[in-house]
Design a protein around this motif. Structure first.
Motif, PDB file in Angstrom:
ATOM      1  N   ALA A  20     -10.930 -25.849   6.407  1.00  0.00           N
ATOM      2  CA  ALA A  20     -10.442 -24.680   6.731  1.00  0.00           C
ATOM      3  C   ALA A  20      -9.304 -23.751   7.075  1.00  0.00           C
ATOM      4  CB  ALA A  20     -11.442 -24.347   8.673  1.00  0.00           C
ATOM      5  N   GLY A  21      -8.203 -24.960   8.325  1.00  0.00           N
ATOM      6  CA  GLY A  21      -7.048 -24.519   7.756  1.00  0.00           C
ATOM      7  C   GLY A  21      -6.137 -23.817   6.694  1.00  0.00           C
ATOM      8  N   CYS A  22      -6.818 -24.904   4.755  1.00  0.00           N
ATOM      9  CA  CYS A  22      -6.372 -23.592   3.946  1.00  0.00           C
ATOM     10  C   CYS A  22      -6.989 -23.113   3.592  1.00  0.00           C
ATOM     11  CB  CYS A  22      -6.680 -25.739   2.913  1.00  0.00           C
ATOM     12  SG  CYS A  22      -6.236 -27.252   3.172  1.00  0.00           S
ATOM     13  N   VAL A  23      -7.145 -21.831   4.679  1.00  0.00           N
ATOM     14  CA  VAL A  23      -8.693 -20.919   3.467  1.00  0.00           C
ATOM     15  C   VAL A  23      -7.607 -19.871   4.524  1.00  0.00           C
ATOM     16  CG1 VAL A  23     -10.103 -19.293   4.350  1.00  0.00           C
ATOM     17  CG2 VAL A  23     -11.026 -21.627   3.746  1.00  0.00           C
ATOM     18  N   THR A  24      -7.073 -19.202   3.532  1.00  0.00           N
ATOM     19  CA  THR A  24      -6.066 -18.201   3.375  1.00  0.00           C
ATOM     20  C   THR A  24      -6.738 -16.762   3.444  1.00  0.00           C
ATOM     21  OG1 THR A  24      -4.757 -18.338   1.001  1.00  0.00           O
ATOM     22  CG2 THR A  24      -4.155 -19.050   2.902  1.00  0.00           C
ATOM     23  N   THR A  25      -6.172 -15.366   4.057  1.00  0.00           N
ATOM     24  CA  THR A  25      -6.462 -14.177   3.475  1.00  0.00           C
ATOM     25  C   THR A  25      -6.460 -13.758   2.533  1.00  0.00           C
ATOM     26  OG1 THR A  25      -6.874 -13.780   5.570  1.00  0.00           O
ATOM     27  CG2 THR A  25      -7.193 -11.620   4.822  1.00  0.00           C
ATOM     28  N   PRO A  26      -6.799 -13.172   1.704  1.00  0.00           N
ATOM     29  CA  PRO A  26      -6.505 -12.470   0.601  1.00  0.00           C
ATOM     30  C   PRO A  26      -5.745 -11.399   0.176  1.00  0.00           C
ATOM     31  CG  PRO A  26      -8.865 -11.661   0.744  1.00  0.00           C
ATOM     32  CD  PRO A  26      -8.575 -12.761   1.162  1.00  0.00           C
ATOM     33  N   PRO A  27      -4.154 -11.643  -0.353  1.00  0.00           N
ATOM     34  CA  PRO A  27      -3.705  -9.880  -0.313  1.00  0.00           C
ATOM     35  C   PRO A  27      -4.587  -8.797  -0.091  1.00  0.00           C
ATOM     36  CG  PRO A  27      -3.499 -11.397  -2.221  1.00  0.00           C
ATOM     37  CD  PRO A  27      -4.476 -12.327  -1.368  1.00  0.00           C
ATOM     38  N   PHE A  28      -4.295  -7.914  -0.046  1.00  0.00           N
ATOM     39  CA  PHE A  28      -4.867  -6.771   0.011  1.00  0.00           C
ATOM     40  C   PHE A  28      -4.046  -5.759  -0.772  1.00  0.00           C
ATOM     41  CE2 PHE A  28      -4.934  -2.085   0.564  1.00  0.00           C
ATOM     42  CZ  PHE A  28      -5.509  -1.893   1.748  1.00  0.00           C
ATOM     43  N   ASP A  29      -5.661  -5.325  -1.666  1.00  0.00           N
ATOM     44  CA  ASP A  29      -4.876  -4.807  -3.038  1.00  0.00           C
ATOM     45  C   ASP A  29      -4.685  -3.277  -3.216  1.00  0.00           C
ATOM     46  OD1 ASP A  29      -5.458  -3.426  -5.612  1.00  0.00           O
ATOM     47  OD2 ASP A  29      -7.245  -4.442  -5.721  1.00  0.00           O
ATOM     48  N   TYR A  30      -3.434  -3.192  -3.424  1.00  0.00           N
ATOM     49  CA  TYR A  30      -2.339  -1.846  -3.357  1.00  0.00           C
ATOM     50  C   TYR A  30      -2.841  -0.899  -4.124  1.00  0.00           C
ATOM     51  CZ  TYR A  30      -0.618  -2.831   0.850  1.00  0.00           C
ATOM     52  OH  TYR A  30      -0.624  -3.546   2.807  1.00  0.00           O
ATOM     53  N   SER A  31      -4.003  -1.045  -5.133  1.00  0.00           N
ATOM     54  CA  SER A  31      -3.457  -0.579  -6.625  1.00  0.00           C
ATOM     55  C   SER A  31      -4.059   0.700  -6.290  1.00  0.00           C
ATOM     56  CB  SER A  31      -4.414  -1.865  -7.404  1.00  0.00           C
ATOM     57  OG  SER A  31      -5.762  -1.788  -7.459  1.00  0.00           O
ATOM     58  N   LEU A  32      -4.915   1.174  -5.363  1.00  0.00           N
ATOM     59  CA  LEU A  32      -4.882   2.646  -5.708  1.00  0.00           C
ATOM     60  C   LEU A  32      -4.346   3.113  -5.120  1.00  0.00           C
ATOM     61  CD1 LEU A  32      -9.183   1.871  -5.140  1.00  0.00           C
ATOM     62  CD2 LEU A  32      -8.111   2.592  -7.213  1.00  0.00           C
ATOM     63  N   PHE A  33      -3.794   2.692  -3.919  1.00  0.00           N
ATOM     64  CA  PHE A  33      -2.657   3.205  -3.109  1.00  0.00           C
ATOM     65  C   PHE A  33      -2.058   3.983  -3.925  1.00  0.00           C
ATOM     66  CE2 PHE A  33      -1.545   2.950   1.539  1.00  0.00           C
ATOM     67  CZ  PHE A  33      -0.192   4.215   0.867  1.00  0.00           C
ATOM     68  N   ARG A  34      -1.524   2.629  -5.201  1.00  0.00           N
ATOM     69  CA  ARG A  34      -0.020   2.626  -5.469  1.00  0.00           C
ATOM     70  C   ARG A  34      -0.339   3.885  -6.709  1.00  0.00           C
ATOM     71  NH1 ARG A  34       0.449  -2.893  -5.055  1.00  0.00           N
ATOM     72  NH2 ARG A  34       2.551  -3.651  -4.140  1.00  0.00           N
ATOM     73  N   SER A  35      -1.557   3.488  -7.111  1.00  0.00           N
ATOM     74  CA  SER A  35      -2.537   4.889  -8.893  1.00  0.00           C
ATOM     75  C   SER A  35      -2.255   5.893  -7.741  1.00  0.00           C
ATOM     76  CB  SER A  35      -3.324   4.459  -9.071  1.00  0.00           C
ATOM     77  OG  SER A  35      -4.514   4.267  -7.757  1.00  0.00           O
ATOM     78  N   HIS A  36      -2.633   6.255  -6.548  1.00  0.00           N
ATOM     79  CA  HIS A  36      -2.574   8.157  -6.083  1.00  0.00           C
ATOM     80  C   HIS A  36      -1.421   8.261  -5.428  1.00  0.00           C
ATOM     81  CE1 HIS A  36      -6.561   7.927  -7.014  1.00  0.00           C
ATOM     82  NE2 HIS A  36      -6.480   6.844  -6.653  1.00  0.00           N
ATOM     83  N   ARG A  37      -0.737   7.385  -5.078  1.00  0.00           N
ATOM     84  CA  ARG A  37       0.185   7.843  -3.603  1.00  0.00           C
ATOM     85  C   ARG A  37       0.258   9.127  -3.179  1.00  0.00           C
ATOM     86  NH1 ARG A  37       3.909   3.584  -1.951  1.00  0.00           N
ATOM     87  NH2 ARG A  37       4.477   2.915  -3.906  1.00  0.00           N
ATOM     88  N   PRO A  38      -0.443   9.777  -1.978  1.00  0.00           N
ATOM     89  CA  PRO A  38      -0.343  10.426  -1.337  1.00  0.00           C
ATOM     90  C   PRO A  38       0.753  11.138  -0.945  1.00  0.00           C
ATOM     91  CG  PRO A  38      -1.560   8.883  -0.101  1.00  0.00           C
ATOM     92  CD  PRO A  38      -0.689   8.406  -1.622  1.00  0.00           C
ATOM     93  N   ARG A  39       0.994  12.272  -1.110  1.00  0.00           N
ATOM     94  CA  ARG A  39       2.737  13.084   0.372  1.00  0.00           C
ATOM     95  C   ARG A  39       2.351  13.068   1.067  1.00  0.00           C
ATOM     96  NH1 ARG A  39       6.094  13.162  -3.942  1.00  0.00           N
ATOM     97  NH2 ARG A  39       7.737  14.458  -2.144  1.00  0.00           N
ATOM     98  N   SER A  40       0.876  14.179   1.334  1.00  0.00           N
ATOM     99  CA  SER A  40       0.759  14.659   2.518  1.00  0.00           C
ATOM    100  C   SER A  40      -1.122  13.910   3.007  1.00  0.00           C
ATOM    101  CB  SER A  40       0.269  15.882   2.585  1.00  0.00           C
ATOM    102  OG  SER A  40      -0.405  16.779   1.780  1.00  0.00           O
ATOM    103  N   ILE A  41      -0.701  13.682   4.192  1.00  0.00           N
ATOM    104  CA  ILE A  41      -2.447  13.091   5.264  1.00  0.00           C
ATOM    105  C   ILE A  41      -2.703  13.994   5.798  1.00  0.00           C
ATOM    106  CG2 ILE A  41      -3.065  11.004   6.318  1.00  0.00           C
ATOM    107  CD1 ILE A  41      -1.278   9.938   4.762  1.00  0.00           C
ATOM    108  N   LEU A  42      -4.117  14.679   5.996  1.00  0.00           N
ATOM    109  CA  LEU A  42      -4.569  14.721   7.487  1.00  0.00           C
ATOM    110  C   LEU A  42      -5.183  14.050   8.195  1.00  0.00           C
ATOM    111  CD1 LEU A  42      -6.308  18.646   7.147  1.00  0.00           C
ATOM    112  CD2 LEU A  42      -7.675  16.290   8.024  1.00  0.00           C
ATOM    113  N   VAL A  43      -5.277  14.206   9.330  1.00  0.00           N
ATOM    114  CA  VAL A  43      -6.034  13.163  10.646  1.00  0.00           C
ATOM    115  C   VAL A  43      -7.247  13.749  10.889  1.00  0.00           C
ATOM    116  CG1 VAL A  43      -5.651  11.415  12.260  1.00  0.00           C
ATOM    117  CG2 VAL A  43      -3.480  12.328  10.586  1.00  0.00           C
ATOM    118  N   LEU A  44      -8.605  13.602  10.693  1.00  0.00           N
ATOM    119  CA  LEU A  44      -8.556  14.073  12.078  1.00  0.00           C
ATOM    120  C   LEU A  44      -8.921  13.834  12.817  1.00  0.00           C
ATOM    121  CD1 LEU A  44     -11.881  14.385   8.122  1.00  0.00           C
ATOM    122  CD2 LEU A  44     -10.492  16.396   9.795  1.00  0.00           C
ATOM    123  N   PRO A  45      -9.729  13.771  13.680  1.00  0.00           N
ATOM    124  CA  PRO A  45     -10.565  13.823  14.951  1.00  0.00           C
ATOM    125  C   PRO A  45     -10.739  12.334  15.018  1.00  0.00           C
ATOM    126  CG  PRO A  45     -10.449  15.940  15.431  1.00  0.00           C
ATOM    127  CD  PRO A  45     -10.158  15.637  13.536  1.00  0.00           C
TER     128      PRO A  45
END
Length: 221
Positions: A20-45
């Motif tokens: 159990a101690g050897c189980v690690t969380t896989p790294p976050f996949d940023y491929s889509l974030f890197r490919s789209h790279r937003p400049r502006s963000i709208l935050v909805l309520p």
């Protein structure tokens, strides 16, 4: 049936703990974030799954700063909320149902941050008062409709009097009285948002308006 020797039971337990101690969380996949790279963000309520009616707008008041400091243009949340309501969308649920294409065509946002508040406020465990905030979020690209980032953050603040039952009772009572006057959730919301955006393992990548830096992420948390 032959019983298992206690020694072997201990060895098996230790083996399971080691695995159990050897189980690690896989790294976050940023491929889509890197490919789209937003400049502006709208935050909805946010969608509110709690009983506190003030939670969504208290949360909104603490999300703009970390996103802006991370290098993104964030549409003023109060202006967006008022605009949506003036155009026949009085609730967060209805705002979340607006088509991404319409948001991009009318407002021009590159991405929309959708938030759901799962926990908000105080609860009492025995004689200890615990204030908890838990929220999950998704950043969706308005052109492709793809989720380019998602995250969850939970922050708790407890109060008690150590191991002394009387001290714990007094501390819980004082916290309850103070809580009727002061809102601890606002500060916790700020902490939760900072942790969610600035986490170096699964937070936001540095935005286009952030000065060049060695770290691809916004910073360290």
């Amino acid at each position: 049936m032959k019983s298992v020797h206690p020694i072997w039971k201990c060895c098996l337990a230790l083996l399971l703990i080691t695995i159990a101690g050897c189980v690690t969380t896989p790294p976050f996949d940023y491929s889509l974030f890197r490919s789209h790279r937003p400049r502006s963000i709208l935050v909805l309520p946010p969608l509110n799954q709690t009983t506190d009616v003030n939670a969504p707008y208290s949360y909104l008041s603490t999300i703009t700063r970390p996103l802006a400091e991370c290098g993104y243009y964030v549409y003023p949340v109060a202006v967006v909320d008022a605009y949506m309501k003036e155009n026949g969308l009085p609730s967060a649920e209805e705002m979340h149902g607006v088509a991404l294409k319409k948001i991009r065509d009318i407002i021009g946002a590159d991405a929309v941050l959708y938030v759901t508040i799962e926990e908000w406020g105080q609860k009492y465990v025995v004689v200890q008062s615990i204030t908890t905030i838990r929220a999950k979020a998704q950043l969706i690209d308005t052109v492709s409709g793809q989720v380019i980032w998602h995250g969850t953050q939970a922050v708790s603040q407890g109060s008690g009097g150590g191991g002394d039952p009387i001290a714990m009772l007094i501390a819980a009572a004082v916290t309850q009285m103070i809580g009727n006057v002061a809102d601890f959730t606002h500060d916790l919301s700020r902490t939760a948002n900072h942790g969610m955006i600035y986490n170096v393992d699964n937070g936001f990548l540095a935005g286009p308006y952030l000065p060049p830096q060695e770290n691809e992420h916004c910073g360290e948390y």
